[in-house]
Structure formats: structure tokens, C-alpha cells
Design a protein around this motif. Structure first.
Motif, PDB file in Angstrom:
ATOM      1  N   UNK A   1       0.875  -1.165   0.000  1.00 26.49           N
ATOM      2  CA  UNK A   1       0.000   0.000   0.000  1.00 26.49           C
ATOM      3  C   UNK A   1       0.915   1.219   0.000  1.00 26.49           C
ATOM      4  N   UNK A   2       1.009   1.865  -1.127  1.00 27.08           N
ATOM      5  CA  UNK A   2       1.929   2.984  -1.283  1.00 27.08           C
ATOM      6  C   UNK A   2       1.244   4.294  -0.909  1.00 27.08           C
ATOM      7  N   UNK A   3       0.794   4.345   0.331  1.00 33.38           N
ATOM      8  CA  UNK A   3       0.034   5.497   0.832  1.00 33.38           C
ATOM      9  C   UNK A   3       0.935   6.647   1.273  1.00 33.38           C
ATOM     10  N   UNK A   4       2.197   6.373   1.527  1.00 28.88           N
ATOM     11  CA  UNK A   4       3.128   7.426   1.954  1.00 28.88           C
ATOM     12  C   UNK A   4       3.249   8.480   0.871  1.00 28.88           C
ATOM     13  N   UNK A   5       2.957   9.708   1.236  1.00 29.22           N
ATOM     14  CA  UNK A   5       3.069  10.794   0.291  1.00 29.22           C
ATOM     15  C   UNK A   5       1.901  10.926  -0.664  1.00 29.22           C
ATOM     16  N   UNK A   6       0.953  10.031  -0.580  1.00 25.87           N
ATOM     17  CA  UNK A   6      -0.218  10.091  -1.457  1.00 25.87           C
ATOM     18  C   UNK A   6      -1.133  11.228  -0.997  1.00 25.87           C
ATOM     19  N   UNK A   7      -1.578  12.078  -1.910  1.00 20.56           N
ATOM     20  CA  UNK A   7      -2.439  13.193  -1.510  1.00 20.56           C
ATOM     21  C   UNK A   7      -3.810  12.737  -0.990  1.00 20.56           C
ATOM     22  N   UNK A   8      -4.203  11.532  -1.299  1.00 15.50           N
ATOM     23  CA  UNK A   8      -5.492  11.009  -0.844  1.00 15.50           C
ATOM     24  C   UNK A   8      -5.402  10.472   0.587  1.00 15.50           C
ATOM     25  N   UNK A   9      -4.206  10.236   1.089  1.00 10.98           N
ATOM     26  CA  UNK A   9      -4.014   9.648   2.422  1.00 10.98           C
ATOM     27  C   UNK A   9      -4.683  10.460   3.529  1.00 10.98           C
ATOM     28  N   UNK A  10      -4.819  11.751   3.330  1.00 19.14           N
ATOM     29  CA  UNK A  10      -5.469  12.590   4.340  1.00 19.14           C
ATOM     30  C   UNK A  10      -6.983  12.403   4.340  1.00 19.14           C
TER      31      UNK A  10
END
Length: 65
Positions: A28-37
Motif C-alpha cells: 500500500x503505497x500510501x506514503x506521500x499520497x495526496x489522498x491519504x489525508x
């Protein structure tokens, strides 16, 4: 704070930085993803096809040390 499935992914990673490796271990490449917030852990698991219960258990194990 306790980990909950409705927490935004970004909040989980900021509150418990060690969980970043767990996200990566589950591909899950959520690091730095703008959608993670905006994505909850439930949303992220659904989007990445990850078993939510297994992922949460891994996160809890990471947090517990």
C-alpha cells in the motif's frame, strides 16, 4: 489515541511512524499520497485489495512493538 478503521491513513502514519513499513509490507503505497489525508484505513484496504482484518492486526502488532 487508539487505532481505528475510520482514521485517515495519513493520521495513522503520523501518529505511529513505524506503521509506514506495515503499509509498504502490504504493498500500500500510501506514503506521500495526496489522498491519504482523506482515505480511512477501510477505504485504503478496499482500494488496494487488502484484507482489512489482517492489515489491522499487523498495524496493531507494529504499534505494540
Amino acid at each position: 489515541m487508539t487505532i481505528r478503521d475510520d482514521l485517515p491513513v495519513d493520521e495513522v502514519m503520523r501518529s505511529w511512524p513505524a506503521t509506514i513499513k506495515t503499509f509498504l509490507d502490504f504493498r500500500m503505497h500510501c506514503c506521500g499520497c495526496p489522498i491519504a489525508a482523506f482515505h480511512s484505513m477501510t477505504d485504503a484496504c478496499r482500494e488496494h485489495g487488502v484484507d482489512r482484518a489482517a492489515f489491522r492486526a499487523a498495524l496493531e502488532a507494529t504499534i505494540a512493538g
